[in-house]
Design an enzyme around this catalytic site. Structure first.
Site, PDB file in Angstrom:
ATOM      1  N   SER A 188       0.383  -3.807   1.832  1.00 46.84           N
ATOM      2  CA  SER A 188       0.274  -2.352   1.858  1.00 46.84           C
ATOM      3  C   SER A 188       1.420  -1.685   2.615  1.00 46.84           C
ATOM      4  CB  SER A 188      -1.064  -1.927   2.493  1.00 46.84           C
ATOM      5  OG  SER A 188      -2.152  -2.314   1.684  1.00 46.84           O
ATOM      6  N   GLY A 221       1.756   2.520  -1.434  1.00 47.71           N
ATOM      7  CA  GLY A 221       2.238   3.627  -2.239  1.00 47.71           C
ATOM      8  C   GLY A 221       1.232   4.725  -2.525  1.00 47.71           C
ATOM      9  N   CYS A 230      -9.518   0.843   0.510  1.00 46.88           N
ATOM     10  CA  CYS A 230      -8.215   1.464   0.793  1.00 46.88           C
ATOM     11  C   CYS A 230      -7.620   2.094  -0.476  1.00 46.88           C
ATOM     12  CB  CYS A 230      -7.278   0.443   1.431  1.00 46.88           C
ATOM     13  SG  CYS A 230      -5.938   1.213   2.382  1.00 46.88           S
ATOM     14  N   GLN A 273      -9.114   5.168  -3.041  1.00 48.07           N
ATOM     15  CA  GLN A 273      -8.410   6.348  -3.543  1.00 48.07           C
ATOM     16  C   GLN A 273      -8.374   6.365  -5.076  1.00 48.07           C
ATOM     17  OE1 GLN A 273      -4.684   5.687  -1.579  1.00 48.07           O
ATOM     18  NE2 GLN A 273      -5.588   5.871   0.463  1.00 48.07           N
ATOM     19  N   TYR A 280      -2.466   7.994   2.589  1.00 48.53           N
ATOM     20  CA  TYR A 280      -3.024   8.988   1.676  1.00 48.53           C
ATOM     21  C   TYR A 280      -4.524   9.093   1.921  1.00 48.53           C
ATOM     22  CZ  TYR A 280       1.379   8.928  -0.868  1.00 48.53           C
ATOM     23  OH  TYR A 280       2.706   9.045  -1.203  1.00 48.53           O
ATOM     24  N   HIS A 295     -10.595  -1.156   6.321  1.00 51.39           N
ATOM     25  CA  HIS A 295     -10.599  -2.573   5.948  1.00 51.39           C
ATOM     26  C   HIS A 295     -11.750  -3.309   6.640  1.00 51.39           C
ATOM     27  CE1 HIS A 295      -6.733  -3.124   3.761  1.00 51.39           C
ATOM     28  NE2 HIS A 295      -6.499  -1.952   4.314  1.00 51.39           N
ATOM     29  N   GLU A 305     -12.662  -6.258   6.221  1.00 48.57           N
ATOM     30  CA  GLU A 305     -12.284  -7.651   6.504  1.00 48.57           C
ATOM     31  C   GLU A 305     -11.388  -7.748   7.735  1.00 48.57           C
ATOM     32  OE1 GLU A 305      -8.443  -6.314   5.335  1.00 48.57           O
ATOM     33  OE2 GLU A 305     -10.434  -5.773   4.622  1.00 48.57           O
TER      34      GLU A 305
END
Length: 358
Positions: A44, A219, A242, A246, A287, A327, A329
Site C-alpha cells: 500500500s 493509490g 482499506c 473504499q 483516501y 487493518h 490483521e
C-alpha cells in the site's frame, strides 16, 4: 554520503544517505513505534516516501517473518536515527544491510518531527531524496516526473495461486494484499484462491467461491477496478479492508476523497458504533469515504475514527457485504480487531446455511 530531502514547497531537510539515491514520491508519515520492516514491504506504500515519526529505527533488526509483500514498493525511507547494531533474538540482519541489499533510498539524521509538522500543516506533497551535491536541473527533472497511477497493477500478483484449507473457499482480489491478511484467513481454515486485480467478475464467480475478499492496496480507489466490484456485489458475501473498503463504497454509489495527510500507523483509535467500544487499530490510507455521498444508499456506518470522525466501517443493510478502513490483521500493531475475520467466517456460514435451506 550527505543527502537531502526536498519537498515540493521548497522545504529542505539535510541528512545522510544510508542507501540508494535520486528518488521521487509522495511524502507521508507513519506514527508506529515498531513495524518498520512491515511498512517497507506493505504494498500500500507503493509510490511513497515514508517518514517514520518514532526517532529510533532499526533497533531490533529485520527478519523474513516480518515481510508483508514479495518486495518493497516504497520510493524512499526517512529516519531520524538509524540503528546499525540491532539487538533481538529474532534478528537475521540489520536494517542498514536490508536497505542496501534492496537499494531502497534512505536518508537518516534528519528532523522527522519538522517534516511531520510540515505535512500536517500543508498536507502530503511530492518530495525527492538526492545527494547534497545534486544539481538544480537533476532535482527539477525528478519533480517533473509524472505521477504513476497504475500502482495496483505494479503490486498485484502476476498470476492466480492457491493457499489450501479445509474451510470456506474465499476468492481474494489482490490489489496489494499484505501477507498477514492471508495468514489470518488461513488460520481461520479458509481455502484461498488469490487472484490478480484485473481478473474479470465472471472469472471470479466461475470459481464459485463461498465468499469474496477485497484487499488493501495503494493509490486512488477510483483508479482501481470499481466496475468489477460492482458486478460482484449481491452475487457472493464480500468483506473489504482499506482499499477494498473504499472500492465497495464506490461500487455501491458512494464517493471518496483524498485526505490532507491520511492515517498511517499502529495506534489509531476507532469506535465500533454498534457496541460503543473503542479499538486501537493499524492503518495505512490516504483516501476516505465522502459521508454525504452515502445519503440514500442502503448502508450503515459501523465504525468511525475517534481522531477525525472519518468513516472506518460500512455494512450493507440488505446484502452480505461489509468492510473496514483499518487493518484488523495489524502487522504491525495491536490485535484488537482480529474478530473481523471471525465475523466474515460467520457471515459465510450463515449464507451457506441459508442456501441449504437450514
Amino acid at each position: 554520503m550527505n543527502g537531502k530531502l526536498i519537498l515540493e514547497d521548497g522545504s529542505v531537510f539535510q541528512g545522510m544517505l544510508a542507501s540508494g539515491t535520486n528518488t521521487v514520491g509522495e511524502v507521508v508519515f507513519n506514527t508506529g513505534m515498531t513495524g518498520y520492516q512491515e511498512v517497507l514491504t506493505d504494498p500500500s506504500y507503493c509510490g511513497q516516501i515514508v517518514t517514520m515519526t518514532y526517532p529510533l529505527i532499526g533497533n531490533y533488526g529485520v527478519a523474513e517473518l516480518f515481510e508483508q509483500g514479495r518486495q518493497s514498493f516504497v520510493r524512499g525511507f526517512v529516519i531520524s536515527e538509524l540503528c546499525g547494531r540491532p539487538s533481538s533474538w529474532q534478528a537475521e540482519d540489520s536494517l542498514v544491510s536490508y536497505l542496501k541489499a534492496r537499494n531502497i533510498p534512505c536518508i537518516y539524521g534528519v528532523d522527522t518531527r519538522a517534516i511531520t509538522r510540515r505535512i500536517r500543516a500543508h498536507g502530503t506533497m511530492k518530495g525527492v531524496i538526492v545527494p547534497a551535491s545534486a544539481k538544480e536541473i537533476e532535482i527539477a527533472e525528478l519533480f517533473a516526473t509524472p505521477p504513476f497511477i497504475e500502482v495496483v497493477e505494479e503490486v498485484t500478483t502476476p498470476k492466480a495461486y492457491r493457499i489450501p484449507g479445509q474451510g470456506a473457499h474465499v476468492a481474494v482480489m489482490d490489489f496489494g494484499i499484505k501477507r498477514n491478511i492471508l495468514n489470518s484467513m488461513a488460520k481461520a481454515g479458509c481455502n484461498i484462491t488469490v487472484l490478480p486485480a484485473n481478473t474479470p467478475a465472471e472469472e471470479v464467480l466461475a470459481l464459485n467461491p463461498d465468499g469474496i475478499f477485497l484487499s488493501n492496496g495503494p493509490g486512488d480507489p477510483k483508479d482501481a477496478p470499481v466496475e468489477t466490484v460492482r458486478q460482484l456485489i449481491g452475487k457472493k458475501p464480500i468483506f473489504g479492508i482499506c482499499l477494498g473498503h473504499q472500492l465497495l463504497a464506490l461500487a455501491l454509489g458512494g464517493d471518496t476523497y483524498k485526505m490532507k495527510f491520511g492515517h498511517r500507523g499502529s495506534n489509531h483509535p476507532v469506535k465500533d458504533l454498534t457496541t460503543g467500544r473503542v479499538y486501537i487499530t493499524s492503518q495505512n490510507h490516504g483516501y476516505a469515504i465522502e459521508e454525504q455521498s452515502l445519503a440514500g444508499l442502503d448502508v450503515t456506518i459501523t465504525h468511525r475514527a475517534v481522531n477525525d470522525n472519518t468513516i472506518e466501517g460500512l455494512r450493507h443493510n440488505g446484502l452480505p457485504v461489509f468492510s473496514v478502513q483499518y487493518h484488523p490483521e495489524a502487522a504491525p500493531g495491536p490485535d484488537d480487531s482480529t474478530y473481523m475475520f471471525e465475523e466474515f467466517m460467520n457471515l459465510l456460514d450463515k449464507t451457506q446455511s441459508k442456501a441449504r435451506g437450514n
